[in-house]
Design a protein around this motif. Sequence first.
Motif, PDB file in Angstrom:
ATOM      1  N   GLU A 295       0.850  -1.192   0.000  1.00 40.34           N
ATOM      2  CA  GLU A 295       0.000   0.000   0.000  1.00 40.34           C
ATOM      3  C   GLU A 295       0.882   1.237   0.000  1.00 40.34           C
ATOM      4  N   VAL A 296       0.445   2.240  -0.724  1.00 39.45           N
ATOM      5  CA  VAL A 296       1.176   3.505  -0.745  1.00 39.45           C
ATOM      6  C   VAL A 296       0.185   4.642  -0.491  1.00 39.45           C
ATOM      7  N   LYS A 297       0.586   5.549   0.394  1.00 36.29           N
ATOM      8  CA  LYS A 297      -0.208   6.736   0.685  1.00 36.29           C
ATOM      9  C   LYS A 297       0.573   7.972   0.268  1.00 36.29           C
ATOM     10  N   LEU A 298      -0.169   8.965  -0.181  1.00 36.54           N
ATOM     11  CA  LEU A 298       0.414  10.260  -0.487  1.00 36.54           C
ATOM     12  C   LEU A 298      -0.093  11.260   0.542  1.00 36.54           C
ATOM     13  N   VAL A 299       0.817  11.892   1.254  1.00 44.31           N
ATOM     14  CA  VAL A 299       0.462  12.880   2.276  1.00 44.31           C
ATOM     15  C   VAL A 299       0.891  14.255   1.779  1.00 44.31           C
ATOM     16  N   LEU A 300      -0.077  15.164   1.670  1.00 45.61           N
ATOM     17  CA  LEU A 300       0.195  16.538   1.248  1.00 45.61           C
ATOM     18  C   LEU A 300       0.264  17.440   2.469  1.00 45.61           C
ATOM     19  N   GLN A 301       1.239  18.331   2.456  1.00 42.24           N
ATOM     20  CA  GLN A 301       1.396  19.295   3.538  1.00 42.24           C
ATOM     21  C   GLN A 301       1.561  20.695   2.949  1.00 42.24           C
ATOM     22  N   GLU A 302       1.270  21.686   3.758  1.00 41.80           N
ATOM     23  CA  GLU A 302       1.475  23.075   3.357  1.00 41.80           C
ATOM     24  C   GLU A 302       2.556  23.677   4.228  1.00 41.80           C
ATOM     25  N   LYS A 303       3.444  24.413   3.574  1.00 39.68           N
ATOM     26  CA  LYS A 303       4.565  25.026   4.274  1.00 39.68           C
ATOM     27  C   LYS A 303       4.096  26.306   4.956  1.00 39.68           C
ATOM     28  N   GLU A 304       3.953  26.242   6.283  1.00 43.70           N
ATOM     29  CA  GLU A 304       3.534  27.403   7.059  1.00 43.70           C
ATOM     30  C   GLU A 304       4.707  28.358   7.277  1.00 43.70           C
TER      31      GLU A 304
END
Length: 711
Positions: free
Chosen positions: A394-403
Amino acid sequence: MRNKMAARATAMALLLTLSTGTAMSMLPRSVQAASEPAIGAVSVNGGSSFELKKIQMLPDPSGNIVTFTVNIHNKGNSDLSLVDYWFRLKGKSGNAYSVRMMPQDKVVKQVGAHSNEEITYYAKVGSGLKLQDLQLQIIKWDSSQANFEKVLGQVSIPASYTGVTPKGESASFQTGSSELKLSTQKFTNGKNEKYYLPAITLRLENTGGSAVVLPDIQYSLRTPEGLLYPLEAKKAKDLTISPKDSKDIQLTGTIPLKAGEKGWELVLTQIHPELKFNTLLAAQQLPAPSETTGGEAGRETQFMNKSGLYTANLSGIYRLPWEDQDILTANLRLSNQGEQSLPIPDMTAYFLLDNAVRVEAKIVRTDKVIGIDPGAVLAVEILGKIPYTYEYKEVKLVLQEKESETQMNDLLELTAKSELQKLPFIGLGSTYKREDTGRKASYTVSEIHTYAGLSGNIVSAELDIENLEKRFTPLTGLVAHFQLKDGKVYPATVSEIKKSIAPNGKARANVWTTIPEGVDMENVHLLLGDAVTLTEGTVKQTGAQQAAKPDAYVKPMTFALPKEKNDVKDKLKDLDLFPYIVSFSRINTSINTDVLSLKFDYNIRKKLLTESSPDGHKLVLVFEDFNGKKSFEKSYDLKNWEPREGQTAEQVTEAELRIGSKEQFEIRVQDADLIYKQRFLEKFHLSVYHEFQGQRKMIARQSLDWFVFSD
């Protein structure tokens, strides 16, 4: 009697006096819908009544501010004067708290016969009180009483009453002459190392008959402990809502992790600068936050930041070959379904394999845009590298925003299922169209050629590319591999087109590799992707705008390869050496002492609005006598067929083929013994080869008579 009347006037004046004066028309009224059941009611003469509709409490630096709404029903035949009635809040301990009308209601002096009026009041109470500690007394002027007042009745606050609208239901408040209904359309709750990051889409609907301009409202989250945390409202100031219309407001905020994430309420308070405190408009229980996960192909998932609401659609997560590694690449489309343009989020990402192994990723944008307009879509590619031998389920993609430089906020988590791993496939004769803004183009594999060598063959796929933009556009750099049916992968080279392509113009690129002799070429596919440089986070372009050497690729696609055409023409006419068409005519030979002369007319035409890379391509003429008396060959670089920069056609030497037509082009070969073999010369072959990277493929061969002009 005069003293009683003076006391009555003084009491009424105090009742209606505000702490500070401000224009009444600027402050909207705050009431609950009339259809809601009353908390309690007190009857007065003639069947009229005072109903407590809503009571709310809001913390204040000096204690608590209580606001409540009373619905006054006048069932009599004459006007009901409010000068004779007023209210008092009392605590269970016996403390009494003065009550004042909200400024906007000060104009209401009486209630007409057979009608009703809703009026909102406020009072300052102690900080340790709860709503259930209060009682509302309804008082009437009575000159017969020692203190000139008679308590008509009182309403206690039930233990079950909270003043908060349950989740799933619409709350409401009054502004001007219109009622606004509010409902939570979407609620997500991300977090970082210190804070929860709630994001709420709040819908306000104007159920009245006139347009409403929102008053100065503070939006907050309230925890079960009563702590208030302000939310930032995007573009809510002076928002106008037409009758029977609705508007969505995006709310974002930060809540310390220690505050917990359960039992939150959305609170709307009205700011009253002239009163120096705020009053509660509405409070609503928030539903459970939506999951920020997705994964099914075509499924839309939304996330919100301080800029607004974005819609994400995961097209696929793919595993691609790259040297001794594999590339994990995800195709993500961000769209703006709102009414205002959105900036491109400053995002980072990582892959999570089997919920255990983290793979850092780079984000690459393939569209030439600086923002996302309403209704527009932005293509984003995310890629990282893993050992090609590593297996995962299984592969997950986690998106983050640079604060900030040290702070990353989680935005979205997308899980890939097995069906997402299949690459887009373009069948035989089909065309792939890319829709990236600024890079629109179509791709078709038109031909395949094999150039034979001693221990291996060069296999070249001819890739036709059409520019679908409205401007001259440099081609996007490509990375290519040939994939055999047994899983073997051969990296390929893509020839570089240095010139920009005209609108609706075409280019042909050679995609080639060397494959060992004897390899089964049945069901071979061509894998293509946009070349990227991970250090720059850019898509590579050819020509003058070429980026650094690519170290990965995105937007993969596979092409079925057509059957190779190995027909050899028996006439040297209309020979295709893309983008040129070559014809030879009036071929003849002659011998003068020790010099063999081969002469012919030629015509070289070029397809217009078509670019290619001639590097490595040659036309080779091979002369062979039937009886082996003489043979020779001459090669001509295709890159020399057109005048180079600063060169004219007249400056070209007689030994070069050039685009256009020429009569009696001559090739001279010296052979001292050939004069003695002349009587044995009957026929010869003249063959044309297309040579590429030093390997050849015959495309035509014509048999001719010595010393005779051909057709």
